[in-house]
Scaffold this motif. Structure first.
Motif, PDB file in Angstrom:
ATOM      1  N   ALA A 278       0.833  -1.207   0.000  1.00 34.65           N
ATOM      2  CA  ALA A 278       0.000   0.000   0.000  1.00 34.65           C
ATOM      3  C   ALA A 278       0.866   1.254   0.000  1.00 34.65           C
ATOM      4  O   ALA A 278       0.561   2.229  -0.695  1.00 34.65           O
ATOM      5  N   LEU A 279       1.963   1.244   0.753  1.00 33.23           N
ATOM      6  CA  LEU A 279       2.842   2.414   0.813  1.00 33.23           C
ATOM      7  C   LEU A 279       3.609   2.623  -0.489  1.00 33.23           C
ATOM      8  O   LEU A 279       3.819   3.757  -0.921  1.00 33.23           O
ATOM      9  N   VAL A 280       4.034   1.525  -1.126  1.00 35.12           N
ATOM     10  CA  VAL A 280       4.808   1.627  -2.368  1.00 35.12           C
ATOM     11  C   VAL A 280       3.942   2.152  -3.506  1.00 35.12           C
ATOM     12  O   VAL A 280       4.450   2.781  -4.438  1.00 35.12           O
ATOM     13  N   GLN A 281       2.620   1.913  -3.440  1.00 36.65           N
ATOM     14  CA  GLN A 281       1.720   2.419  -4.469  1.00 36.65           C
ATOM     15  C   GLN A 281       1.700   3.945  -4.488  1.00 36.65           C
ATOM     16  O   GLN A 281       1.409   4.557  -5.507  1.00 36.65           O
ATOM     17  N   GLN A 282       2.034   4.562  -3.337  1.00 37.28           N
ATOM     18  CA  GLN A 282       2.096   6.020  -3.280  1.00 37.28           C
ATOM     19  C   GLN A 282       3.257   6.520  -4.138  1.00 37.28           C
ATOM     20  O   GLN A 282       4.210   5.804  -4.396  1.00 37.28           O
ATOM     21  N   ASP A 283       3.167   7.752  -4.536  1.00 32.26           N
ATOM     22  CA  ASP A 283       4.166   8.315  -5.435  1.00 32.26           C
ATOM     23  C   ASP A 283       5.524   8.494  -4.747  1.00 32.26           C
ATOM     24  O   ASP A 283       5.603   9.007  -3.639  1.00 32.26           O
ATOM     25  N   GLY A 284       6.579   8.059  -5.413  1.00 26.19           N
ATOM     26  CA  GLY A 284       7.931   8.337  -4.950  1.00 26.19           C
ATOM     27  C   GLY A 284       8.503   7.369  -3.936  1.00 26.19           C
ATOM     28  O   GLY A 284       9.631   7.549  -3.492  1.00 26.19           O
ATOM     29  N   TYR A 285       7.757   6.363  -3.530  1.00 30.06           N
ATOM     30  CA  TYR A 285       8.272   5.398  -2.554  1.00 30.06           C
ATOM     31  C   TYR A 285       8.856   4.185  -3.258  1.00 30.06           C
ATOM     32  O   TYR A 285       8.364   3.746  -4.296  1.00 30.06           O
ATOM     33  N   ALA A 286       9.927   3.629  -2.661  1.00 26.23           N
ATOM     34  CA  ALA A 286      10.565   2.423  -3.196  1.00 26.23           C
ATOM     35  C   ALA A 286      11.019   1.556  -2.039  1.00 26.23           C
ATOM     36  O   ALA A 286      11.272   2.050  -0.937  1.00 26.23           O
ATOM     37  N   LEU A 287      11.128   0.265  -2.286  1.00 20.19           N
ATOM     38  CA  LEU A 287      11.673  -0.667  -1.296  1.00 20.19           C
ATOM     39  C   LEU A 287      13.093  -1.010  -1.723  1.00 20.19           C
ATOM     40  O   LEU A 287      13.314  -1.499  -2.831  1.00 20.19           O
ATOM     41  N   VAL A 288      14.057  -0.760  -0.822  1.00 22.51           N
ATOM     42  CA  VAL A 288      15.468  -0.958  -1.138  1.00 22.51           C
ATOM     43  C   VAL A 288      16.112  -1.764  -0.025  1.00 22.51           C
ATOM     44  O   VAL A 288      15.960  -1.426   1.149  1.00 22.51           O
TER      45      VAL A 288
END
Length: 153
Positions: free
Chosen positions: A96-106
């Protein structure tokens, strides 16, 4: 079982330069035996790795684990996609958070925790070039202050 603590195998220093790390999560990783031996030998590179979420599962892409020297036929592809092990609720929250603009999982680091390999995954927001220059200037200023304090003593 005896506690052995945490031993860091690799860190992704580039991630802290390219992203603002907003939150950190711990995940297990699905590996084969020769990959674990290779990580123990320190042949792991997280530089250009990222995480993706598909069908309620989280995967790490671009993580390079060099083939184990004594692994012969049991070695796997060094940059294959590896599944991360997290609770379903955590994965849904991250999705849900990654669907927001500008977020990535690293992936930020890989470490051993009581003989198990763990990955620290960061929820990150991308930095602009001026943010990178600003953080470099702050780091240089801090270094100068530390140097001055050391000379005064």
């Amino acid at each position: 079982m005896e506690k052995r603590g945490v031993k860091i195998a690799a860190q992704n220093r580039k991630a802290h330069h390219d992203y603002f790390v907003e939150d950190k999560f711990e995940a297990g990783i699905e590996l084969f035996g020769t990959e674990v031996k290779s990580i123990r030998a320190g042949t792991l590179n997280l530089k250009d790795s990222w995480c993706s979420i598909k069908n309620g599962e989280i995967f790490v892409n671009g993580m390079h684990i060099s083939p184990y020297e004594k692994g012969n036929i049991f070695n796997r592809d060094p940059v294959r996609v590896r599944r991360l092990l997290m609770h379903r609720r955590e994965i849904a929250k991250l999705h849900a958070l990654v669907q927001q603009d500008g977020y990535a999982l690293v992936p930020l680091s890989v470490y051993f925790k009581d003989a198990r390999v763990k990955v620290e995954v960061g929820l990150c927001k991308g930095k602009k070039n001026y943010d990178k220059r600003d953080s470099m200037a702050k780091r240089d200023a801090q270094r100068e202050m530390d140097r001055a304090m050391k000379q005064r003593r």
